[in-house]
Design an enzyme around this catalytic site. Structure first.
Site, PDB file in Angstrom:
ATOM      1  N   GLY A  60       0.766  -1.231  -0.012  1.00  0.00           N
ATOM      2  CA  GLY A  60       0.227   0.007   0.009  1.00  0.00           C
ATOM      3  C   GLY A  60       0.726   1.490   0.050  1.00  0.00           C
ATOM      4  O   GLY A  60       1.921   1.226   0.296  1.00  0.00           O
ATOM      5  N   GLU A 109       4.980   3.288  -6.648  1.00  0.00           N
ATOM      6  CA  GLU A 109       3.662   3.413  -7.154  1.00  0.00           C
ATOM      7  C   GLU A 109       3.158   4.620  -6.862  1.00  0.00           C
ATOM      8  O   GLU A 109       2.017   4.895  -7.334  1.00  0.00           O
ATOM      9  CB  GLU A 109       2.926   2.466  -6.402  1.00  0.00           C
ATOM     10  CG  GLU A 109       2.986   0.929  -6.931  1.00  0.00           C
ATOM     11  CD  GLU A 109       2.083  -0.211  -6.178  1.00  0.00           C
ATOM     12  OE1 GLU A 109       1.666   0.175  -4.859  1.00  0.00           O
ATOM     13  OE2 GLU A 109       2.046  -1.205  -6.778  1.00  0.00           O
ATOM     14  N   HIS A 118      -4.764  -6.882  -8.129  1.00  0.00           N
ATOM     15  CA  HIS A 118      -3.725  -6.385  -7.263  1.00  0.00           C
ATOM     16  C   HIS A 118      -4.516  -5.815  -6.197  1.00  0.00           C
ATOM     17  O   HIS A 118      -3.989  -6.204  -5.105  1.00  0.00           O
ATOM     18  CB  HIS A 118      -3.169  -5.234  -8.198  1.00  0.00           C
ATOM     19  CG  HIS A 118      -2.334  -4.225  -7.690  1.00  0.00           C
ATOM     20  ND1 HIS A 118      -1.059  -3.464  -8.398  1.00  0.00           N
ATOM     21  CD2 HIS A 118      -1.891  -4.038  -6.504  1.00  0.00           C
ATOM     22  CE1 HIS A 118      -0.473  -2.662  -7.666  1.00  0.00           C
ATOM     23  NE2 HIS A 118      -0.618  -3.086  -6.337  1.00  0.00           N
TER      24      HIS A 118
END
Ligand SMILES: [Zn+2]
Length: 278
Positions: free
Chosen positions: A29, A76, A158
């Site tokens: 995350g 990310e 995902h």
């Protein structure tokens, strides 16, 4: 003038929530927050979101270049930056791996609508992106078709990504979605899923406009209100009767038992006992 330290604290707080909820195992995350048009605070790579400190938070430019922070930024963040570039009103993005919502994309199942009032009002239709290897620009681009018409998307095989005006709001959409998906899966285990009728969903969308939450994209695009109406139909006569005796027993064992199911299973077991006794 934005209070950067306070925003870092908010990121850490939401980090604790996603970890406690089981939305982010190990170092999964990432969370970010915009401090001005071209500058964003984001979580570092390889750190558990459950134990973040304000000092861990990185600062990056809108092109992804890190300009502050003692730890390396998450790769990310490129996904987050695409959302900031597309929607000026968005100030926060939360990406994590909530199990129930993610399970739908793993199963190749679109999340159905027209079931819970809050989900109709706050989320509407929930899109699923195309699959791409996490981290690079191609992965970030998978969100582009959906940023303007949603505030949350499921990332194929995902996790999820949600965005909003504040870190807390962006987190809310993830929490609402995963609770919804959990209810859907539980209901399907009990048997089937019942829907709210389209006129009643229209009433909810009227309320949404009256509350100032905005016009639902389904209305703007004249799109279907209720998607994946097949979800949770349950086990009917047709699906069980055309199968082999073993499949009949399995279908009856995993779904609700109708009188006809029971009769067929009893008959099948009786036949087998009789055959064995001969
Ligand atoms: Zn991820």
């Amino acid at each position: 003038m934005v209070n950067e330290f306070k925003l870092k604290q908010e990121i850490c707080e939401v980090g604790r929530k996603i970890y406690a909820k089981g939305f982010a195992a190990a170092n999964d995350g990432n969370i970010s927050c915009r401090i001005d048009k071209n500058t964003v605070l984001c979580t570092p790579t390889m750190v558990s979101k459950g134990f973040l400190k304000p000092d861990d938070i990185c600062t990056v430019q809108i092109d992804g270049k890190q300009i502050a922070g003692r730890k390396k930024r998450t790769s990310e963040v490129l996904l987050h930056l695409e959302i900031y570039k597309q929607v000026p009103e968005v100030n926060a993005v939360v990406h994590c791996h909530p199990p129930h919502a993610t399970a739908f994309s793993v199963a190749g199942e679109t999340i159905p609508t027209c079931i819970l009032p809050e989900v109709e009002v706050f989320l509407g239709t929930i899109p699923t992106t195309a699959y791409e290897t996490p981290g690079a620009q191609d992965f970030a681009n998978t969100i582009l078709p959906f940023v303007q018409k949603s505030k949350i998307a499921v990332l194929k095989n995902h996790g999820t990504v949600s965005w909003g005006e504040t870190v807390d709001r962006a987190y809310w959409w993830t929490e609402i979605l995963d609770a919804y998906c959990r209810i859907l899966l539980l209901a399907k285990q009990i048997g089937r899923v019942e829907r709210i009728s389209e006129p009643k969903v229209e009433e909810l969308l009227d309320l949404k406009e009256r509350f100032g939450i905005g016009v639902d994209p389904r209305r703007l695009q004249n799109a279907d209100l209720c998607v994946n109406t097949e979800f949770g139909r349950g086990y009917d006569q047709a699906s069980c009767c055309s199968k082999s005796p073993d499949a009949t027993i399995e279908a009856a064992a995993s779904g609700p038992w109708s009188d006809a199911d029971m009769e067929r299973v009893v008959q099948e077991i009786t036949d087998r006992i009789m055959a064995a006794a001969k």
